[in-house]
Design an enzyme around this catalytic site. Structure first.
Site, PDB file in Angstrom:
ATOM      1  N   TYR A 190      35.031  31.533   5.605  1.00  0.00           N
ATOM      2  CA  TYR A 190      34.470  31.707   4.261  1.00  0.00           C
ATOM      3  C   TYR A 190      33.336  32.737   4.339  1.00  0.00           C
ATOM      4  O   TYR A 190      32.478  32.652   5.229  1.00  0.00           O
ATOM      5  CB  TYR A 190      33.948  30.354   3.757  1.00  0.00           C
ATOM      6  CG  TYR A 190      33.231  30.449   2.455  1.00  0.00           C
ATOM      7  CD1 TYR A 190      33.919  30.714   1.277  1.00  0.00           C
ATOM      8  CD2 TYR A 190      31.849  30.305   2.382  1.00  0.00           C
ATOM      9  CE1 TYR A 190      33.257  30.821   0.076  1.00  0.00           C
ATOM     10  CE2 TYR A 190      31.179  30.403   1.178  1.00  0.00           C
ATOM     11  CZ  TYR A 190      31.891  30.671   0.029  1.00  0.00           C
ATOM     12  OH  TYR A 190      31.222  30.778  -1.159  1.00  0.00           O
ATOM     13  N   LYS A 234      34.192  22.391  -4.747  1.00  0.00           N
ATOM     14  CA  LYS A 234      35.609  22.754  -4.882  1.00  0.00           C
ATOM     15  C   LYS A 234      36.458  21.533  -5.249  1.00  0.00           C
ATOM     16  O   LYS A 234      36.240  20.956  -6.292  1.00  0.00           O
ATOM     17  CB  LYS A 234      36.071  23.428  -3.586  1.00  0.00           C
ATOM     18  CG  LYS A 234      35.090  24.470  -3.030  1.00  0.00           C
ATOM     19  CD  LYS A 234      34.966  25.708  -3.897  1.00  0.00           C
ATOM     20  CE  LYS A 234      33.800  26.616  -3.508  1.00  0.00           C
ATOM     21  NZ  LYS A 234      33.805  27.062  -2.115  1.00  0.00           N
ATOM     22  N   ASP A 255      35.158  22.430   8.750  1.00  0.00           N
ATOM     23  CA  ASP A 255      35.018  22.681   7.320  1.00  0.00           C
ATOM     24  C   ASP A 255      36.384  22.375   6.697  1.00  0.00           C
ATOM     25  O   ASP A 255      37.342  23.130   6.859  1.00  0.00           O
ATOM     26  CB  ASP A 255      34.592  24.134   7.063  1.00  0.00           C
ATOM     27  CG  ASP A 255      34.396  24.435   5.575  1.00  0.00           C
ATOM     28  OD1 ASP A 255      35.003  23.735   4.733  1.00  0.00           O
ATOM     29  OD2 ASP A 255      33.649  25.380   5.250  1.00  0.00           O
ATOM     30  N   ARG A 291      13.823  12.633  -1.989  1.00  0.00           N
ATOM     31  CA  ARG A 291      14.339  13.530  -0.939  1.00  0.00           C
ATOM     32  C   ARG A 291      14.860  12.695   0.223  1.00  0.00           C
ATOM     33  O   ARG A 291      15.881  13.002   0.815  1.00  0.00           O
ATOM     34  CB  ARG A 291      13.263  14.515  -0.454  1.00  0.00           C
ATOM     35  CG  ARG A 291      13.665  15.250   0.829  1.00  0.00           C
ATOM     36  CD  ARG A 291      12.888  16.538   1.104  1.00  0.00           C
ATOM     37  NE  ARG A 291      11.465  16.433   0.872  1.00  0.00           N
ATOM     38  CZ  ARG A 291      10.616  15.734   1.645  1.00  0.00           C
ATOM     39  NH1 ARG A 291      11.028  15.098   2.717  1.00  0.00           N
ATOM     40  NH2 ARG A 291       9.333  15.695   1.338  1.00  0.00           N
TER      41      ARG A 291
HETATM   42  C1  LIG Z   1      32.842  27.544  -1.193  1.00  0.00           C
HETATM   43  C2  LIG Z   1      32.950  27.283   0.248  1.00  0.00           C
HETATM   44  C3  LIG Z   1      31.805  27.056   1.036  1.00  0.00           C
HETATM   45  C4  LIG Z   1      30.404  27.141   0.442  1.00  0.00           C
HETATM   46  O1  LIG Z   1      30.173  26.136  -0.492  1.00  0.00           O
HETATM   47  P1  LIG Z   1      29.165  26.293  -1.761  1.00  0.00           P
HETATM   48  O2  LIG Z   1      29.288  24.985  -2.448  1.00  0.00           O
HETATM   49  O3  LIG Z   1      29.674  27.452  -2.563  1.00  0.00           O
HETATM   50  O4  LIG Z   1      27.818  26.563  -1.216  1.00  0.00           O
HETATM   51  C5  LIG Z   1      31.974  26.775   2.367  1.00  0.00           C
HETATM   52  N1  LIG Z   1      33.194  26.717   2.940  1.00  0.00           N
HETATM   53  C6  LIG Z   1      34.313  26.930   2.223  1.00  0.00           C
HETATM   54  C7  LIG Z   1      35.639  26.865   2.895  1.00  0.00           C
HETATM   55  C8  LIG Z   1      34.237  27.210   0.861  1.00  0.00           C
HETATM   56  O5  LIG Z   1      35.348  27.440   0.154  1.00  0.00           O
END
Ligand SMILES: *Cc1c(COP(=O)(O)O)cnc(C)c1O
Length: 388
Positions: A98, A195, A170, A46
């Protein structure tokens, strides 16, 4: 060094003993101590695991940060960062956020005394107007989901500096290959590694890069204390994906540009949202600040009934949530990714019952266009179920 080179070589120099070209998967919970009060640098996974560290070092380098962090998901990463704040603090946030982030903020973190004001972060003046004495940070999506609004990260970072706010970006939709927010003055980047960074729809992960070492130490404290870390197998898969980030995104963007142009000419398409199109409001800004326009497209069809037809009739393109992988996916944001946004807000933002979103993959663009064409019921002959 070019980011394509850095990405391809993540983990390369890790195992000097055997010279392994890829970082090994250190599937261990704990590490033996060489002596009393001694450590190999690893004590417990961890707190630190070599495979995860190779990934964390990789995202730090790609983004130009002091340190990187890997989490069990993008949401785990965002939740961990929000622990930098305390009861009474206020954040200014992108309004077409999101859906999962919106749910975390509005349904969970408000219970702990944080408050959020949602604004159009593609308008720096709207951000300025929302800042209060108790505001501590700006949380902004560099390219928003699903309407692909573009934030001026340089201007917003300058505003944050002026007002003493933390600037968290983000950058999931662009990745460091297309935009490097820390270079433009942001303090922290956060990614759903699920992603584009992993890129193969096979791993859920979250990544963070922090520009400044003092803040990075604080984030490490939170990561280790809360413990939503990425396991070694998924860290390895994320690294494996990141190695091909540049070639995937080059191809995905090229495909997206062609599909956006095709959609823009389609008689049943009312509007196309793609920042690569010259009439998109964020086109100039991204052309200036980023290496490209990404591979997400949103579009409105002219009739509600067509939504279901397109979703059910595409054959190459999968009707599925998520984005950024090599396979092209189509979604209906109103009932899927953005279901947790209050209906009135959704409607105001334009996340309506005729809006579809495409995450363009690396398939051949002509094949993708032919698939969309038949799903719309146009042009080419539709194969029957037996021909699929
Ligand atoms: C998918 C997504 C998230 C969340 O990520 P996870 O891996 O699904 O927890 C946060 N911000 C954006 C812009 C996303 O597309």
């Amino acid at each position: 060094m070019n980011i394509a080179t850095q990405a391809a070589q993540i983990g390369l120099d890790w195992d000097t003993r055997t010279g392994a070209v890829t970082v090994p998967i250190y599937q261990t919970a704990t590490f033996r101590h060489p002596g009393l009060g001694q450590s190999t640098g690893y004590d417990y996974s961890r707190s630190g695991n070599p495979t995860r560290q190779a990934l964390e070092g990789g995202i730090a380098r790609l983004d130009g940060g002091a340190r990187g962090f890997a989490y069990a998901s993008g949401m785990a990463a965002i939740a961990n960062l929000l622990l930098l704040f305390r009861s009474g603090d206020h954040l200014v946030v992108t309004e077409d956020l999101y859906g999962g982030t919106c749910r975390l903020f509005d349904q969970i973190l408000v219970q702990y005394g944080l408050s959020f004001t949602y604004v159009d972060t593609s308008d720096p003046e709207a951000v300025r107007g929302a800042i209060r004495p108790e505001t501590r940070a700006l949380f902004v999506e560099s390219l928003t989901n699903p309407l692909l609004k573009v934030a001026d990260v340089a201007a917003l970072s300058a505003l944050c500096r002026e007002r003493g706010l933390l600037c968290i970006v983000d950058n999931t939709f662009l990745t460091p290959y297309l935009l490097r927010p820390l270079d433009l003055g942001a303090d922290v980047t956060v990614y759903s590694g699920t992603k584009y960074l992993s890129g193969h729809n096979d791993t859920v992960s979250g990544l963070v890069a922090v520009r400044d070492q003092v803040l990075a130490d604080r984030v490490y404290f939170l990561q280790n204390s809360v413990g939503a870390v990425l396991g070694p197998q998924d860290a390895w898969l994320t690294i494996r994906g990141m190695k091909t980030l540049s070639v995937r995104l080059d191809r995905q963007q090229e495909n997206a540009g062609r599909i956006a142009e095709w959609l823009a000419r389609h008689p049943r398409v009312r509007r196309v949202f793609y920042p690569g199109l010259p009439d998109h409001p964020g086109h100039e800004l991204l052309a200036r600040q980023a290496r490209g326009f990404g591979a997400m497209i949103a579009f409105e069809v002219d009739d509600k009934a067509l939504v279901e037809r397109v979703l059910l009739n595409t054959e190459l393109i999968s009707f599925a949530e998520s984005l950024g992988g090599v396979e092209t996916l189509i979604t209906f944001p109103q009932v899927q990714t953005h279901a947790d946004i209050p209906p009135a807000v959704r409607e105001r933002l334009g996340i309506n019952d005729v809006l579809l979103r495409l995450s363009v993959g690396i398939e051949d663009a002509d094949d993708l266009i032919a698939d969309l064409d038949q799903a719309f019921g146009g042009g080419s002959q539709r194969p029957g179920p037996g021909n699929r």
